[in-house]
Write a protein that holds these residues in place. Structure first.
Motif, PDB file in Angstrom:
ATOM      1  N   ARG A   1       2.617  -2.413 -19.550  1.00  0.00           N
ATOM      2  CA  ARG A   1       1.531  -2.285 -20.519  1.00  0.00           C
ATOM      3  C   ARG A   1       1.498  -3.470 -21.475  1.00  0.00           C
ATOM      4  O   ARG A   1       0.519  -3.678 -22.173  1.00  0.00           O
ATOM      5  N   THR A   2       2.602  -4.230 -21.502  1.00  0.00           N
ATOM      6  CA  THR A   2       2.700  -5.338 -22.444  1.00  0.00           C
ATOM      7  C   THR A   2       3.262  -6.554 -21.734  1.00  0.00           C
ATOM      8  O   THR A   2       4.308  -6.473 -21.090  1.00  0.00           O
ATOM      9  N   LEU A   3       2.552  -7.655 -21.863  1.00  0.00           N
ATOM     10  CA  LEU A   3       2.997  -8.927 -21.302  1.00  0.00           C
ATOM     11  C   LEU A   3       3.045  -9.936 -22.431  1.00  0.00           C
ATOM     12  O   LEU A   3       2.075 -10.095 -23.166  1.00  0.00           O
TER      13      LEU A   3
ATOM     14  N   LEU B   1       2.303  -4.598 -31.775  1.00  0.00           N
ATOM     15  CA  LEU B   1       2.922  -3.819 -30.699  1.00  0.00           C
ATOM     16  C   LEU B   1       2.657  -2.323 -30.827  1.00  0.00           C
ATOM     17  O   LEU B   1       2.915  -1.573 -29.895  1.00  0.00           O
ATOM     18  N   ASP B   2       2.116  -1.895 -31.957  1.00  0.00           N
ATOM     19  CA  ASP B   2       1.724  -0.498 -32.130  1.00  0.00           C
ATOM     20  C   ASP B   2       0.326  -0.203 -31.576  1.00  0.00           C
ATOM     21  O   ASP B   2      -0.081   0.953 -31.497  1.00  0.00           O
ATOM     22  N   ARG B   3      -0.396  -1.246 -31.184  1.00  0.00           N
ATOM     23  CA  ARG B   3      -1.739  -1.045 -30.637  1.00  0.00           C
ATOM     24  C   ARG B   3      -1.661  -0.300 -29.306  1.00  0.00           C
ATOM     25  O   ARG B   3      -0.735  -0.506 -28.529  1.00  0.00           O
ATOM     26  N   PRO B   4      -2.659   0.525 -29.024  1.00  0.00           N
ATOM     27  CA  PRO B   4      -2.684   1.217 -27.726  1.00  0.00           C
ATOM     28  C   PRO B   4      -3.212   0.304 -26.627  1.00  0.00           C
ATOM     29  O   PRO B   4      -3.786  -0.752 -26.896  1.00  0.00           O
TER      30      PRO B   4
ATOM     31  N   ALA C   1       9.958  -1.259 -25.109  1.00  0.00           N
ATOM     32  CA  ALA C   1       9.549   0.139 -25.310  1.00  0.00           C
ATOM     33  C   ALA C   1       8.083   0.350 -24.929  1.00  0.00           C
ATOM     34  O   ALA C   1       7.685   1.462 -24.593  1.00  0.00           O
ATOM     35  N   ARG C   2       7.289  -0.720 -24.945  1.00  0.00           N
ATOM     36  CA  ARG C   2       5.885  -0.668 -24.511  1.00  0.00           C
ATOM     37  C   ARG C   2       5.761  -1.042 -23.039  1.00  0.00           C
ATOM     38  O   ARG C   2       4.722  -1.512 -22.596  1.00  0.00           O
ATOM     39  N   ASP C   3       6.829  -0.855 -22.284  1.00  0.00           N
ATOM     40  CA  ASP C   3       6.831  -1.205 -20.859  1.00  0.00           C
ATOM     41  C   ASP C   3       6.482  -2.677 -20.669  1.00  0.00           C
ATOM     42  O   ASP C   3       5.665  -3.042 -19.827  1.00  0.00           O
ATOM     43  N   GLY C   4       7.125  -3.527 -21.458  1.00  0.00           N
ATOM     44  CA  GLY C   4       6.781  -4.938 -21.467  1.00  0.00           C
ATOM     45  C   GLY C   4       7.749  -5.837 -20.743  1.00  0.00           C
ATOM     46  O   GLY C   4       8.879  -5.467 -20.419  1.00  0.00           O
TER      47      GLY C   4
END
Length: 180
Positions: free
Chosen positions: A11-13, A58-61, A100-103
């Motif tokens: 979800r995060t790159l 990083l708190d953004r959806p 934690a954001r699947d990054g």
């Protein structure tokens, strides 16, 4: 890295590396082809809380690609300003928030003369080769240290440019051992 950049479950790159390695090109492709929202991060003004700014990002959806991030401060800060405004503890905390954001962190790199040539073409003037070399080495040190805390994929953009990205693999790609 060769082949494909596997995005399954990501979800995060975080796309990082010195100027001229292709960060914005890759971030744009990821946004167009896979629906990631791009956040380009220019230098944060000194009076703002740098770590807090990235925690908020990083708190953004949703799917997020950071085109440059807090890691730049660990490289450019010491080289250009004599110090980093982030501690390693803050950087590791932020890296763990990416995880934690699947990054995953994407370390884009190329040999300094290649980067120097790209910057000259882009900016109309040659960058100092010694500075580019120091930046490439600085990013390598940062990613070497960071790799024990989070997944890092190194992408050499020298000749073929950037790898195609796909979402076909059922398991996120693991970072291969470094062969230095």
């Amino acid at each position: 890295m060769s082949g494909h950049l596997t995005l399954t479950g990501r979800r995060t790159l975080v796309v990082e590396g010195c100027d001229g390695v292709g960060k914005t090109t890759l971030a744009t492709r990821l946004a167009q082809d896979h629906g990631f929202t791009i956040v380009h991060s220019p230098r944060t003004p000194d009076h703002l809380d740098l770590a807090g700014r990235y925690r908020e990002l990083l708190d953004r959806p949703g799917l997020l690609v950071l085109d440059r991030c807090f890691l730049s401060e660990l490289v450019y800060g010491p080289l250009l300003r004599g110090r980093s405004r982030l501690t390693w503890a803050q950087a590791i905390d932020l890296a763990e928030a990416v995880v934690a954001r699947d990054g995953v962190f994407l370390h884009l790199t190329a040999p300094p003369p290649v980067i120097q040539q790209r910057l000259a073409q882009r900016d109309g003037q040659a960058a100092d080769l010694a500075e580019v070399t120091a930046l490439v080495a600085g990013y390598q040190r940062v990613f070497d240290a960071l790799a024990s805390y989070c997944p890092v994929e190194t992408i050499d953009t020298t000749s073929t440019g950037l790898p195609p990205a796909r979402r076909a693999s059922p398991v996120p790609q693991q970072t291969p051992p470094r062969a230095d």
